[in-house]
Design an enzyme around this catalytic site. Structure first.
Site, PDB file in Angstrom:
ATOM      1  N   ASP A   1     -54.057   2.512  18.561  1.00  0.00           N
ATOM      2  CA  ASP A   1     -54.099   1.075  18.846  1.00  0.00           C
ATOM      3  C   ASP A   1     -53.707   0.307  17.582  1.00  0.00           C
ATOM      4  OD1 ASP A   1     -55.311  -1.074  20.878  1.00  0.00           O
ATOM      5  OD2 ASP A   1     -55.905  -1.640  18.835  1.00  0.00           O
TER       6      ASP A   1
ATOM      7  N   ASN B   1     -49.438 -12.009  17.135  1.00  0.00           N
ATOM      8  CA  ASN B   1     -48.920 -12.945  18.136  1.00  0.00           C
ATOM      9  C   ASN B   1     -49.312 -14.386  17.815  1.00  0.00           C
ATOM     10  OD1 ASN B   1     -47.530 -11.187  19.878  1.00  0.00           O
ATOM     11  ND2 ASN B   1     -49.418 -10.593  20.905  1.00  0.00           N
TER      12      ASN B   1
ATOM     13  N   HIS C   1     -44.930 -14.426  20.004  1.00  0.00           N
ATOM     14  CA  HIS C   1     -44.792 -13.224  20.824  1.00  0.00           C
ATOM     15  C   HIS C   1     -43.517 -12.448  20.512  1.00  0.00           C
ATOM     16  CE1 HIS C   1     -48.322 -13.735  23.377  1.00  0.00           C
ATOM     17  NE2 HIS C   1     -48.076 -15.040  23.338  1.00  0.00           N
TER      18      HIS C   1
ATOM     19  N   ASP D   1     -43.479  -8.448  20.006  1.00  0.00           N
ATOM     20  CA  ASP D   1     -42.550  -7.500  20.632  1.00  0.00           C
ATOM     21  C   ASP D   1     -41.860  -6.636  19.579  1.00  0.00           C
ATOM     22  OD1 ASP D   1     -43.214  -8.507  23.082  1.00  0.00           O
ATOM     23  OD2 ASP D   1     -41.354  -9.628  23.396  1.00  0.00           O
TER      24      ASP D   1
ATOM     25  N   GLU E   1     -51.089  -3.044  23.281  1.00  0.00           N
ATOM     26  CA  GLU E   1     -50.720  -2.509  21.971  1.00  0.00           C
ATOM     27  C   GLU E   1     -51.212  -1.083  21.765  1.00  0.00           C
ATOM     28  OE1 GLU E   1     -54.511  -5.006  21.260  1.00  0.00           O
ATOM     29  OE2 GLU E   1     -52.812  -4.949  22.650  1.00  0.00           O
TER      30      GLU E   1
END
Length: 313
Positions: free
Chosen positions: A188, A196, A201, A205, A231
């Site tokens: 994770d 973010n 965002h 990405d 994630e």
């Protein structure tokens, strides 16, 4: 390539069975430079997979880890057969398999070689089916995109959750049947929400893409990387003990921590927490849910202990 010569352009020697194949083809008709020979898997967890065949590079098929295309099918032998291409076309060789190889429904004699023609169906044992095709660039691209869309995460290119579940079930069945090791790593990205919130965002990405690329470079061909969701990523490793999987987790963690992506000129670096579990951790309940639950619990403990660490016990 003239008949009777067995040397590849790189200077490597053809295996013995290519010499045998050369005796079967008197007047080779090379494929068009825009044509591609492919195998499409029609059954099993790899259904839809498109494999590009290359002249001079044997494609081994079977249940063993050493096979380039591996099938978790009890009716398939460890080394069931192989496809090999020479100037005259592509041929299938049965490696004296126990349950036989079938081309268009006809069983080959043990150890026999046969030339494959466009549209031929190749069956291994009783339940694994493939199709040999000769396609152009557009067809190859379309088939590959269909497979990718069905089994890959669109953003990262890692396998998706659906394929992860199917593959893990198959790997579990194989490990339990053969008494081999199987491990799962749950990874994770730390403080991903902050990425973010701070950078947008688009940056999130970019971090996810970078993470998938970094992880994939650290894995063996037989390992599997999937995006579990959000994630989180999952790695399936076969044939290594828990201690080695923990070492792999550390390698993945360190590789990611040393990597950087950039968005609008701003460098972004992240860390990750990893939980590792093996079948030996599951006690008597050796199923997918138990294995994933233990790995997830250890991931949670890694987060609670301060993040950017691996916990496997």
């Amino acid at each position: 390539m003239a008949m009777g010569l067995y040397t590849l352009p790189q200077g490597r020697k053809y295996p013995w069975f290519v010499k045998k194949l050369n005796t079967l083809v008197s007047e080779p008709t090379p494929l068009s430079t825009r044509a591609h020979a492919i195998l499409t898997v029609l059954s099993g967890t790899e259904t839809g997979r498109v494999v590009i065949l290359e002249v001079g590079e044997p494609l081994s098929l079977g249940r063993a880890d050493t096979c380039r295309i591996r099938f978790d099918d009890a009716s398939v032998s460890g080394q069931h057969g192989k496809v090999i291409g020479i100037a005259g076309g592509f041929h299938y060789i049965d490696d004296n398999s126990t349950n036989g190889s079938f081309v268009n429904g006809t069983r080959l004699a043990a150890g026999k070689t046969i030339q494959l023609n466009d549209g031929d169906r190749l069956q291994l044992g009783s339940g694994t089916l493939l199709r040999f095709s000769v396609v152009d660039d557009a067809e190859r691209g379309a088939l590959t995109r269909m497979y990718e869309a069905a089994f890959r995460d669109a953003l990262t290119g890692a396998y998706n959750r659906k394929h992860l579940d199917e593959r893990l079930d198959a790997e579990l069945a194989f490990a339990l049947r053969h008494g081999t090791d199987l491990c799962v790593l749950m990874l994770d990205i730390d403080h991903f929400k902050a990425v973010n919130d701070t950078h947008g965002h688009q940056a999130g990405d970019a971090v996810l893409k970078m993470t998938a690329e970094v992880l994939a470079k650290q894995l063996r061909a037989e390992d599997m990387l999937a995006r579990f969701g959000g994630e989180e990523f999952t790695v399936i490793t076969r044939g290594i003990p828990l201690s080695s999987a923990i070492t792999l987790g550390e390698r993945l963690r360190m590789a990611l921590g040393l990597s950087t992506t950039s968005v609008a000129g701003t460098p972004i670096r992240v860390t990750a927490s990893v939980g590792v579990a093996s079948l030996v951790c599951c006690g008597k309940t050796r199923d997918r849910m138990t294995l994933m639950k233990i790995a997830d619990q250890r991931l949670y403990r890694a987060k609670e202990a301060g993040r950017n660490r691996v916990i496997g016990t």
